[in-house]
Design a protein around this motif. Structure first.
Motif, PDB file in Angstrom:
ATOM      1  N   UNK A   1       4.665 -20.656 -52.921  1.00 36.38           N
ATOM      2  CA  UNK A   1       5.636 -19.530 -52.499  1.00 36.38           C
ATOM      3  C   UNK A   1       7.009 -19.661 -53.441  1.00 36.38           C
ATOM      4  N   UNK A   2       7.361 -20.756 -53.910  1.00 37.91           N
ATOM      5  CA  UNK A   2       8.390 -20.879 -54.788  1.00 37.91           C
ATOM      6  C   UNK A   2       8.367 -20.185 -56.258  1.00 37.91           C
ATOM      7  N   UNK A   3       7.143 -19.887 -56.513  1.00 36.17           N
ATOM      8  CA  UNK A   3       6.900 -19.164 -57.786  1.00 36.17           C
ATOM      9  C   UNK A   3       6.441 -17.689 -57.737  1.00 36.17           C
ATOM     10  N   UNK A   4       5.686 -17.565 -56.518  1.00 32.08           N
ATOM     11  CA  UNK A   4       5.220 -16.074 -56.352  1.00 32.08           C
ATOM     12  C   UNK A   4       5.510 -15.593 -55.105  1.00 32.08           C
ATOM     13  N   UNK A   5       6.286 -16.313 -54.242  1.00 33.14           N
ATOM     14  CA  UNK A   5       7.061 -15.594 -52.824  1.00 33.14           C
ATOM     15  C   UNK A   5       7.830 -14.416 -53.171  1.00 33.14           C
ATOM     16  N   UNK A   6       7.686 -13.646 -52.196  1.00 32.01           N
ATOM     17  CA  UNK A   6       8.434 -12.254 -52.107  1.00 32.01           C
ATOM     18  C   UNK A   6      10.013 -12.509 -51.899  1.00 32.01           C
ATOM     19  N   UNK A   7      10.267 -13.254 -50.879  1.00 32.43           N
ATOM     20  CA  UNK A   7      11.606 -13.403 -50.310  1.00 32.43           C
ATOM     21  C   UNK A   7      12.096 -14.813 -50.401  1.00 32.43           C
TER      22      UNK A   7
ATOM     23  N   UNK B   1       3.673 -12.490 -53.176  1.00 29.46           N
ATOM     24  CA  UNK B   1       2.984 -12.678 -51.951  1.00 29.46           C
ATOM     25  C   UNK B   1       4.005 -12.869 -50.734  1.00 29.46           C
ATOM     26  N   UNK B   2       3.822 -12.415 -49.654  1.00 28.43           N
ATOM     27  CA  UNK B   2       4.497 -12.919 -48.675  1.00 28.43           C
ATOM     28  C   UNK B   2       3.616 -13.341 -47.466  1.00 28.43           C
ATOM     29  N   UNK B   3       4.119 -14.147 -46.212  1.00 29.67           N
ATOM     30  CA  UNK B   3       3.461 -14.862 -45.426  1.00 29.67           C
ATOM     31  C   UNK B   3       3.555 -13.805 -44.445  1.00 29.67           C
ATOM     32  N   UNK B   4       2.659 -13.668 -43.173  1.00 30.13           N
ATOM     33  CA  UNK B   4       2.675 -12.922 -42.140  1.00 30.13           C
ATOM     34  C   UNK B   4       3.840 -13.118 -41.263  1.00 30.13           C
TER      35      UNK B   4
ATOM     36  N   UNK C   1       3.727  -2.726 -47.897  1.00 33.37           N
ATOM     37  CA  UNK C   1       3.735  -1.793 -49.033  1.00 33.37           C
ATOM     38  C   UNK C   1       5.014  -1.902 -49.637  1.00 33.37           C
ATOM     39  N   UNK C   2       5.989  -2.561 -49.345  1.00 32.97           N
ATOM     40  CA  UNK C   2       7.301  -2.812 -50.224  1.00 32.97           C
ATOM     41  C   UNK C   2       7.026  -4.150 -51.126  1.00 32.97           C
ATOM     42  N   UNK C   3       5.960  -4.913 -50.857  1.00 31.58           N
ATOM     43  CA  UNK C   3       5.800  -6.266 -51.574  1.00 31.58           C
ATOM     44  C   UNK C   3       5.208  -5.639 -52.894  1.00 31.58           C
TER      45      UNK C   3
END
Length: 103
Positions: free
Chosen positions: A97-103, A23-26, A16-18
């Motif tokens: 992930x470098x562009x849309x990754x959350x962390x 996006x975030x990986x499992x 929910x915090x994303x």
DNA sequence: TCCATGACCGACT
DNA sequence: AAGTCGGCCATGG
């Protein structure tokens, strides 16, 4: 007491915090809750019901791909929701992930 | 109560 | 660079 709040629910809280458009990986999600594993995240999301407030579509696998068979209708739904938030897919259906990754 | 499986990940070969 | 193997927790029969 948090007995009613299992690791299962805590994982959903992390999802929910994303923020939208990210996006975030499992693995990233499970790393936020000690005692959980990527597999649990997948199991948790598979148990969600339609109309849930959890943005499950923002969770993808470590390869930057949607972890669902393309023939499944949920695949198209997840991709559509992400694109609606501005997330872009490469020609090989991968998310950077470098562009849309959350962390 | 025990066994098997799951929208995965990381290391190794 | 790509494929294979084990491990992690919770749920169902």
């Amino acid at each position: 007491m948090d007995s009613g709040r299992n690791s299962f629910d805590r994982l959903l809280d992390v999802v929910r915090d994303i923020p939208a458009g990210r996006v975030a990986s499992y693995g990233q999600v499970s790393a936020q809750v000690l005692g959980t594993t990527p597999r649990m995240v997948g199991f948790a999301l598979s148990g969600l019901e339609q109309g849930t407030d959890v943005p499950w579509h923002r969770v993808i696998n470590a390869a930057g791909r949607i972890s669902l068979p393309q023939e499944d209708g949920a695949y198209a739904e997840q991709r559509a929701r992400l694109e609606a938030e501005g997330v872009e897919f490469s020609t090989s259906d991968r998310i950077d992930f470098d562009a849309f990754g959350w962390l």
